[in-house]
Design a protein around this motif. Structure first.
Motif, PDB file in Angstrom:
ATOM      1  N   LYS A   2       0.840  -1.193   0.000  1.00  0.00           N
ATOM      2  CA  LYS A   2       0.000   0.000   0.000  1.00  0.00           C
ATOM      3  C   LYS A   2       0.877   1.246   0.000  1.00  0.00           C
ATOM      4  N   VAL A   3       0.608   2.135  -0.946  1.00  0.00           N
ATOM      5  CA  VAL A   3       1.376   3.369  -1.105  1.00  0.00           C
ATOM      6  C   VAL A   3       0.428   4.551  -1.025  1.00  0.00           C
ATOM      7  N   ILE A   4       0.743   5.525  -0.191  1.00  0.00           N
ATOM      8  CA  ILE A   4      -0.028   6.768  -0.140  1.00  0.00           C
ATOM      9  C   ILE A   4       0.792   7.877  -0.780  1.00  0.00           C
ATOM     10  N   SER A   5       0.149   8.645  -1.650  1.00  0.00           N
ATOM     11  CA  SER A   5       0.763   9.841  -2.237  1.00  0.00           C
ATOM     12  C   SER A   5      -0.066  11.044  -1.813  1.00  0.00           C
ATOM     13  N   TYR A   6       0.634  12.116  -1.382  1.00  0.00           N
ATOM     14  CA  TYR A   6      -0.087  13.261  -0.841  1.00  0.00           C
ATOM     15  C   TYR A   6       0.697  14.545  -1.106  1.00  0.00           C
ATOM     16  N   ASN A   7       0.050  15.495  -1.763  1.00  0.00           N
ATOM     17  CA  ASN A   7       0.572  16.854  -1.897  1.00  0.00           C
ATOM     18  C   ASN A   7       0.105  17.636  -0.666  1.00  0.00           C
ATOM     19  N   LEU A   8       1.057  18.090   0.145  1.00  0.00           N
ATOM     20  CA  LEU A   8       0.734  18.671   1.453  1.00  0.00           C
ATOM     21  C   LEU A   8       0.309  20.136   1.409  1.00  0.00           C
ATOM     22  N   ARG A   9       0.261  20.732   0.229  1.00  0.00           N
ATOM     23  CA  ARG A   9      -0.093  22.145   0.098  1.00  0.00           C
ATOM     24  C   ARG A   9       0.823  23.017   0.967  1.00  0.00           C
ATOM     25  N   LYS A  10       2.076  23.068   0.560  1.00  0.00           N
ATOM     26  CA  LYS A  10       3.096  23.853   1.273  1.00  0.00           C
ATOM     27  C   LYS A  10       3.184  23.462   2.749  1.00  0.00           C
ATOM     28  N   HIS A  11       3.129  22.158   2.982  1.00  0.00           N
ATOM     29  CA  HIS A  11       3.329  21.542   4.296  1.00  0.00           C
ATOM     30  C   HIS A  11       2.148  21.715   5.253  1.00  0.00           C
ATOM     31  N   ARG A  12       1.043  22.315   4.793  1.00  0.00           N
ATOM     32  CA  ARG A  12      -0.072  22.586   5.697  1.00  0.00           C
ATOM     33  C   ARG A  12      -0.710  21.320   6.247  1.00  0.00           C
ATOM     34  N   ALA A  13      -0.654  20.225   5.482  1.00  0.00           N
ATOM     35  CA  ALA A  13      -1.318  18.993   5.901  1.00  0.00           C
ATOM     36  C   ALA A  13      -0.377  18.029   6.612  1.00  0.00           C
ATOM     37  N   ALA A  14       0.821  18.482   6.983  1.00  0.00           N
ATOM     38  CA  ALA A  14       1.816  17.579   7.570  1.00  0.00           C
ATOM     39  C   ALA A  14       1.337  16.939   8.870  1.00  0.00           C
ATOM     40  N   GLY A  15       0.507  17.634   9.619  1.00  0.00           N
ATOM     41  CA  GLY A  15       0.028  17.095  10.891  1.00  0.00           C
ATOM     42  C   GLY A  15      -0.909  15.907  10.745  1.00  0.00           C
ATOM     43  N   GLU A  16      -1.343  15.607   9.532  1.00  0.00           N
ATOM     44  CA  GLU A  16      -2.272  14.498   9.304  1.00  0.00           C
ATOM     45  C   GLU A  16      -1.573  13.169   9.034  1.00  0.00           C
ATOM     46  N   LEU A  17      -0.260  13.195   8.833  1.00  0.00           N
ATOM     47  CA  LEU A  17       0.420  12.050   8.236  1.00  0.00           C
ATOM     48  C   LEU A  17       0.418  10.816   9.140  1.00  0.00           C
ATOM     49  N   ASP A  18       0.662  10.971  10.423  1.00  0.00           N
ATOM     50  CA  ASP A  18       0.688   9.811  11.320  1.00  0.00           C
ATOM     51  C   ASP A  18      -0.645   9.067  11.287  1.00  0.00           C
ATOM     52  N   ALA A  19      -1.728   9.809  11.413  1.00  0.00           N
ATOM     53  CA  ALA A  19      -3.048   9.180  11.411  1.00  0.00           C
ATOM     54  C   ALA A  19      -3.362   8.552  10.061  1.00  0.00           C
ATOM     55  N   LEU A  20      -2.937   9.211   8.990  1.00  0.00           N
ATOM     56  CA  LEU A  20      -3.206   8.716   7.645  1.00  0.00           C
ATOM     57  C   LEU A  20      -2.500   7.383   7.405  1.00  0.00           C
ATOM     58  N   VAL A  21      -1.235   7.316   7.783  1.00  0.00           N
ATOM     59  CA  VAL A  21      -0.463   6.081   7.602  1.00  0.00           C
ATOM     60  C   VAL A  21      -1.019   4.963   8.474  1.00  0.00           C
ATOM     61  N   ASP A  22      -1.333   5.272   9.722  1.00  0.00           N
ATOM     62  CA  ASP A  22      -1.833   4.247  10.635  1.00  0.00           C
ATOM     63  C   ASP A  22      -3.203   3.734  10.212  1.00  0.00           C
ATOM     64  N   GLU A  23      -4.073   4.640   9.801  1.00  0.00           N
ATOM     65  CA  GLU A  23      -5.434   4.240   9.434  1.00  0.00           C
ATOM     66  C   GLU A  23      -5.449   3.291   8.247  1.00  0.00           C
ATOM     67  N   HIS A  24      -4.571   3.538   7.266  1.00  0.00           N
ATOM     68  CA  HIS A  24      -4.622   2.769   6.023  1.00  0.00           C
ATOM     69  C   HIS A  24      -3.515   1.729   5.913  1.00  0.00           C
TER      70      HIS A  24
END
Length: 222
Positions: A2-24
């Motif tokens: 499983k591979v996730i690709s994400y454009n963070l919009r100038k790093h604004r979404a960086a705080g979501e990454l732990d939950a995103l990786v763990d959830e999926h």
């Protein structure tokens, strides 16, 4: 895999990454538009392989170290758009990692890609994609390749699809549009090109802090 690709919009979404990786249960995480200096060494169970160093808007790849062994890395510069030359957001538009699958002993290349912005012509982005695939082939001749990321290519995908097929690759879109914030620019921006992989699915995940929606690629070596 499983591979996730994400454009963070100038790093604004960086705080979501732990939950995103763990959830999926992601095995690999490919990022675009990240602040390299602010990246952690780990996201969930994934470890940072490398991030670009010359970009204002960086690329990064994380991987699951109990599944893969890191063989080598490569950051690739591509033909620049006028936007790149004037504002210098990105010198390196591809970040590739060559990984060894510990269980089956095979190698693969996974790359995070960020094409020139919409101010550039589609023809330039096709040139970038062709060059990126050529460079990845040279990085690991005969090794399966998966390149995911922000292709900035919302319309006229038949031309892009032909470009990818001419290189011997498959272009795979996600199940829903990945960019929906502005009506005139809605479309599939984030997808995958691959060779030597069977793509089981590409799912568009819910909108979060970024103007892009993350995508989840489920794939296996052919």
């Amino acid at each position: 895999m499983k591979v996730i690709s994400y454009n963070l919009r100038k790093h604004r979404a960086a705080g979501e990454l732990d939950a995103l990786v763990d959830e999926h249960g992601a095995d690999i995480l490919c990022l675009q538009e990240c602040d390299v200096a602010a990246l952690p060494d780990r996201v969930g169970d994934l470890v940072l392989a490398q991030a670009t160093q010359g970009n204002r808007l960086g690329l990064a790849v994380f991987y699951r170290e109990n599944t893969f062994r890191l063989h080598s890395l490569r950051a690739i510069e591509l033909k620049k758009s006028l936007h790149d030359r004037m504002l210098k957001p990105a010198h390196e538009r591809v970040l590739a990692v060559r990984l060894h699958d510990i269980d089956d002993g095979r190698e693969m290349i996974v790359a995070s890609f960020h094409a020139a912005p919409l101010t550039a012509l589609n023809s330039l982005r096709r040139t970038q994609i062709r060059s990126a695939l050529t460079e990845l082939e040279a990085f690991g001749p005969g090794i399966p390749i998966l390149m995911v990321g922000d292709y900035n290519y919302p319309v006229f995908k038949e031309n892009l699809g032909q470009t990818v097929r001419d290189h011997g690759y498959t272009l795979t879109l996600s199940d829903e549009r990945t960019y929906t914030r502005y009506r005139v620019f809605k479309g599939h921006y984030d997808f995958a090109t691959s060779e030597g992989f069977d793509i089981d699915s590409i799912r568009t995940l819910p909108q979060r802090a970024s103007d892009h929606r993350p995508i989840l690629i489920t794939a296996q070596l052919s």
